[in-house]
Scaffold this motif. Structure first.
Motif, PDB file in Angstrom:
ATOM      1  N   ASP A  33       0.835  -1.198   0.000  1.00 45.06           N
ATOM      2  CA  ASP A  33       0.000   0.000   0.000  1.00 45.06           C
ATOM      3  C   ASP A  33       0.869   1.247   0.000  1.00 45.06           C
ATOM      4  O   ASP A  33       1.700   1.437   0.885  1.00 45.06           O
ATOM      5  N   ALA A  58      -1.867   6.249  -3.206  1.00 48.23           N
ATOM      6  CA  ALA A  58      -2.150   6.216  -4.646  1.00 48.23           C
ATOM      7  C   ALA A  58      -1.156   5.282  -5.328  1.00 48.23           C
ATOM      8  O   ALA A  58      -0.041   5.072  -4.841  1.00 48.23           O
ATOM      9  N   ASP A  59      -1.564   4.731  -6.442  1.00 46.06           N
ATOM     10  CA  ASP A  59      -0.691   3.877  -7.248  1.00 46.06           C
ATOM     11  C   ASP A  59       0.547   4.685  -7.632  1.00 46.06           C
ATOM     12  O   ASP A  59       0.427   5.761  -8.227  1.00 46.06           O
ATOM     13  N   ASP A 108      -7.805  -2.025 -11.306  1.00 45.57           N
ATOM     14  CA  ASP A 108      -8.559  -1.402 -10.227  1.00 45.57           C
ATOM     15  C   ASP A 108      -7.908  -0.064  -9.905  1.00 45.57           C
ATOM     16  O   ASP A 108      -6.684   0.024  -9.796  1.00 45.57           O
ATOM     17  N   SER A 110      -7.936   3.155  -7.279  1.00 47.19           N
ATOM     18  CA  SER A 110      -8.387   3.730  -6.017  1.00 47.19           C
ATOM     19  C   SER A 110      -8.766   5.190  -6.221  1.00 47.19           C
ATOM     20  O   SER A 110      -8.316   5.830  -7.179  1.00 47.19           O
ATOM     21  N   THR A 136      -5.683   7.329  -6.497  1.00 46.11           N
ATOM     22  CA  THR A 136      -5.034   7.226  -7.802  1.00 46.11           C
ATOM     23  C   THR A 136      -5.790   8.036  -8.841  1.00 46.11           C
ATOM     24  O   THR A 136      -5.191   8.780  -9.630  1.00 46.11           O
ATOM     25  N   GLY A 165     -13.168   8.271 -10.108  1.00 47.55           N
ATOM     26  CA  GLY A 165     -12.745   8.216  -8.712  1.00 47.55           C
ATOM     27  C   GLY A 165     -13.900   8.412  -7.750  1.00 47.55           C
ATOM     28  O   GLY A 165     -13.955   7.779  -6.692  1.00 47.55           O
ATOM     29  N   GLU A 172     -15.781   5.362  -6.690  1.00 50.88           N
ATOM     30  CA  GLU A 172     -15.125   4.456  -5.741  1.00 50.88           C
ATOM     31  C   GLU A 172     -14.902   5.086  -4.362  1.00 50.88           C
ATOM     32  O   GLU A 172     -14.649   4.386  -3.390  1.00 50.88           O
ATOM     33  N   ALA A 173     -14.978   6.409  -4.290  1.00 52.63           N
ATOM     34  CA  ALA A 173     -14.667   7.122  -3.040  1.00 52.63           C
ATOM     35  C   ALA A 173     -15.805   6.990  -2.027  1.00 52.63           C
ATOM     36  O   ALA A 173     -16.969   6.824  -2.397  1.00 52.63           O
ATOM     37  N   GLU A 205     -10.930  12.215   0.286  1.00 52.27           N
ATOM     38  CA  GLU A 205     -10.697  11.994  -1.145  1.00 52.27           C
ATOM     39  C   GLU A 205     -11.950  12.310  -1.947  1.00 52.27           C
ATOM     40  O   GLU A 205     -11.873  12.852  -3.051  1.00 52.27           O
TER      41      GLU A 205
END
Length: 161
Positions: A59, A62-63, A92, A94, A97, A121, A124-125, A131
């Motif tokens: 982890d 962010a990627d 995938d 995040s 990201t 984003g 998914e948030a 975020e």
């Protein structure tokens, strides 16, 4: 000031190499080091740290590839940056990201794609989270720049305050 960033970047790299355990993964520490290298004016060294973070795995918030793409744009390698973003897009993603990619694309002249990333984003948030609010703000700014009409997601920006 750059010396402070450079010294901190060195210390963070050393910490990542000697890492045993703690709250942050070595990848997250390497991302922090990369950001310090960028602040110190050394994007090539930053790129190296971002790549090490990718190789390390774990982890990192962010990627780290999003940081690679941003740094490649900074190094005036937009074709390579877009290839990295395309690689990220296929997996995938995040919210952190998506936020990073949206900000990068907005900064480097691709507001249409930046808007799409910010919207992705938001899907998914966690509503009410930091975020989520950041994605709403970025998406709103991009939408205004594009001259797009308000939509239901823009109304959420008022509700998130």
């Amino acid at each position: 000031m750059a010396d402070d960033h450079e010294n901190l970047a060195h210390r963070l790299e050393e910490l990542a190499e000697a890492y045993v355990s703690g709250d942050l993964s070595p990848a997250a520490i390497l991302v922090l080091a990369a950001e310090e290298w960028r602040q110190a004016g050394n994007p090539v060294r930053a790129l190296h740290c971002f790549q090490r973070a990718v190789d390390e795995g774990g982890d990192a918030g962010a990627d780290p590839r999003a940081g690679i793409a941003d740094t490649l744009f900074e190094l005036e390698q937009p074709d390579e940056a877009r290839k990295v973003i395309e690689e990220i897009r296929t997996g995938d993603v995040s919210p952190a990201t998506a936020l990073t990619v949206a900000e990068t694309l907005a900064a480097y002249g691709d507001p249409q794609q930046a808007h799409a990333w910010a919207t992705r984003g938001l899907g998914e948030a966690v509503p009410g989270g930091a975020e989520y609010a950041a994605l709403l703000r970025v998406r709103y700014r991009i939408r205004v720049d594009l001259g797009l009409p308000e939509d239901e997601l823009d109304a959420l920006l008022d509700a998130s305050h």
